[in-house]
Design a protein around this motif. Structure first.
Motif: not given
Length: 284
Positions: A95-97, A102-105, A215-220, A257-260
């Motif tokens: 996700g960081i890469m 061109g992706m937004v976390i 940190p866990h899996l990210m959604t982008l 759940g989700y967090v920033d």
């Protein structure tokens, strides 16, 4: 579509590195959004686990969601960085890469990603520092949990090739199952796949935790969607957490759940991003 046609479709898509495995009912005016999910589990397990999320996103965004996975982690990260997906669920280092490409976390899962070692329930091994001379298995050397486990072994004085042997399987579930049937002495994985494996496999293994957290899996979301759709997707994730299907999803997966994503998250992931880049250069 009959089963033969279905297999042909999967095979044809596999040649491009993408495996479509889910669709929604309906005929939207706009083309489907492509959701790419990192191949951390089998295709069938990914379908079952993420169906509540994809259905909720379709209703919230007014767009059909076509879900894709990749043949392996290396293929997935290249497809993610090349912009193949409109939305994506990816390892935190990926996700960081992708943020620079061109992706937004949008968010990450609230739970920590904690590397653990798994042994058979009847194994004499009681602690990971007893893995000297053993055969270990993992889903991919590029997965975050794998990197965390190998890092722990290095810091404990165990050198790959000299003190232990490392093998790969296609998914976390396959790695854990290989330990359950005594093919390997231990697996490196994380807690969340343990919630998504069959009960008989879970009963056959035991967890050896270590103090490695990330940190866990990210959604982008892809920037090509435009700011309004990206914000709608962000709000959909937040509302999903408090919905009935969302609460069931997080209870079953352990994601909580989700967090920033914070600056501290990005800092903690820097060493893993650097390692991932190096492994990609080596063609791992």
């Amino acid at each position: 579509m009959n089963s033969l046609s279905r297999r042909r479709l999967l095979f044809a898509s596999a040649a491009c590195g993408l495996l479509p495995f889910a669709g929604a009912v309906g005929a939207p005016a706009l083309p489907p959004l492509k959701l790419g999910i990192m191949p951390f589990n089998s295709t069938l397990a990914l379908i079952k686990t993420h169906q509540p999320l994809t259905q909720y996103l379709e209703a919230s965004l007014g767009r059909r969601i076509s879900v894709f996975t990749s043949t392996d982690y290396f293929t997935y990260i290249n497809e993610l960085l090349d912009g193949h997906f409109d939305l994506a669920i990816a390892g935190p280092h990926f996700g960081i890469m992708a943020k620079d490409r061109g992706m937004v976390i949008l968010a990450r899962y609230r739970a920590d990603l904690q590397s653990v070692f798994v042994v058979r329930a009847d194994s004499p091994i009681k602690h990971p520092d007893e893995l000297r001379g053993k055969r270990l298995v993992l889903s991919s050397r590029m997965s975050m949990s794998s990197m965390g486990g190998v890092k722990w072994l290095q810091e404990s004085g165990l050198e790959l090739g000299r003190d232990y042997q490392l093998f790969e399987r296609s998914t976390h579930g396959a790695a854990i199952a290989a330990v359950a049937v005594k093919e390997f002495d231990a697996a490196i994985t994380t807690y969340t796949p343990l919630k998504q494996i069959p009960e008989d496999v879970r009963a056959a293994i035991r967890v050896l935790p270590v103090d490695i957290h990330a940190p866990h899996l990210m959604t982008l979301a892809n920037t090509k969607l435009g700011a309004p759709m990206i914000e709608r997707a962000r709000q959909a994730l937040r509302s999903f957490s408090s919905s009935v299907p969302g609460r069931e999803f997080f209870a079953e997966t352990g994601y909580q759940g989700y967090v920033d994503v914070t600056a501290a998250d990005a800092t903690a992931l820097k060493p893993f991003v650097a390692l991932t880049v190096e492994m990609m250069r080596q063609g791992r």
